[in-house]
Scaffold this active site. Structure first.
Site, short mmCIF file in Angstrom:
data_model
loop_
_atom_site.label_atom_id
_atom_site.label_comp_id
_atom_site.label_asym_id
_atom_site.label_seq_id
_atom_site.Cartn_x
_atom_site.Cartn_y
_atom_site.Cartn_z
N ASP A 45 0.81 -1.21 0.00
CA ASP A 45 0.00 0.00 0.00
C ASP A 45 0.85 1.27 0.00
OD1 ASP A 45 -2.40 -1.32 -0.06
OD2 ASP A 45 -2.78 -1.20 2.08
N LYS A 67 -3.21 2.29 -2.19
CA LYS A 67 -4.48 2.50 -1.51
C LYS A 67 -4.31 3.44 -0.33
CE LYS A 67 -7.90 0.79 -2.08
NZ LYS A 67 -9.03 1.36 -2.86
N MET A 180 -8.43 9.16 9.72
CA MET A 180 -8.93 9.77 8.48
C MET A 180 -9.93 10.89 8.76
SD MET A 180 -9.39 6.22 6.28
CE MET A 180 -10.27 5.42 7.64
#
Length: 265
Positions: A45, A67, A180
């Site tokens: 990733d 990702k 996030m």
């Protein structure tokens, strides 16, 4: 992407999901090192430290599958297809994922796809940024009367909205780690303010555990301004809770409020 076929008689497909940890390559587990050492292919990733690829054989195929929250170069559907194709044609695929494969990383989805093709799978847990990064800053998840539990919540769900769980978490006395969520700090802070927690301690940790790590400590009422002042951005996590007051940077805030209290008398 067209994959070169090899002799299927000598290929034993297997997929291992390995948690790479939050960034520091030394935080990879010993079991993760052993998995990489036997990999024919590594799919890694965007947030994975590429130094970890040195644990894989020199002739192993290493494929970046980018990702991350702001990178849609590789859809999950394409990642799943690559994972299956490489396993069937090359053998052991290590799916190297940042943090822990089962903490906001779609690890179960990838295992489910692999097993639908009858490909053996194995999970190697990793140090989740949600716990490891605050820990490296000496911020405990639970401590004395300050907090008896903790929540790990996504700041932005699959629909791009703030998770309804955050509204519930903000009502508690638990330590709350928001992943996030830095891009929505204004909205997130307003949720805590609505619960009368404008003075609740907050830590923002950018690029946790890496050489580029930056940390800001403040309170809900001013954290948005501090983030803008220090120009912090993703990847970063937010820690809300009284336990943040244990961080050394919070001493200056303690002193400020002590002075303000004296001036009122």
């Amino acid at each position: 992407m067209i994959l070169e076929k090899v002799d299927r008689n000598v290929v034993e497909p297997k997929i291992t999901l390995v948690g790479a940890g939050p960034g520091d390559p030394d935080l990879l587990t010993l079991k993760g090192v052993k998995a990489l050492a036997t990999a024919n292919v590594v799919l890694y990733d965007a947030l994975v430290n590429e130094a970890l690829l040195n644990h894989a054989p020199e002739n192993a195929i290493k494929v970046y599958v980018g990702k991350r929250s702001d990178d849609e170069s590789f859809s999950q559907k394409l990642v799943n297809k690559l994972m299956i194709d490489y396993a069937l044609n090359y053998g052991h695929v290590v799916r190297l994922k940042s943090g822990d494969p089962f903490v906001f990383a779609r690890g179960y989805e990838e295992v489910n796809v692999a097993e639908s093709y009858n490909i053996p799978t194995e999970i190697v847990p990793g140090v989740s940024s949600a716990l490891g990064v605050p820990g490296l800053q000496k911020i405990p998840m639970v401590y004395g009367n300050m907090s008896e539990s903790f929540w790990v919540v996504t700041g932005t769900n699959a629909q791009g909205q703030i998770s309804p769980d955050l509204y519930v978490a903000a009502k508690s006395n638990a330590t709350i780690v928001v992943l996030m969520g830095i891009e929505k700090i204004k909205e997130i802070a307003s949720i805590f303010k609505a619960e009368g927690k404008a003075n609740l301690p907050v830590a923002v940790i950018e690029n946790g555990s890496s050489k580029e790590e930056n940390v800001v400590v403040g309170i809900v009422d001013t954290i948005e301004e501090l983030i803008e002042e220090k120009k912090l951005s993703s990847p970063a996590l937010l820690v809300f809770g009284n336990v943040v007051s244990l961080h050394p940077q919070f001493n200056s805030i303690h002193q400020f409020y002590a002075i303000m209290a004296q001036e009122e008398y």
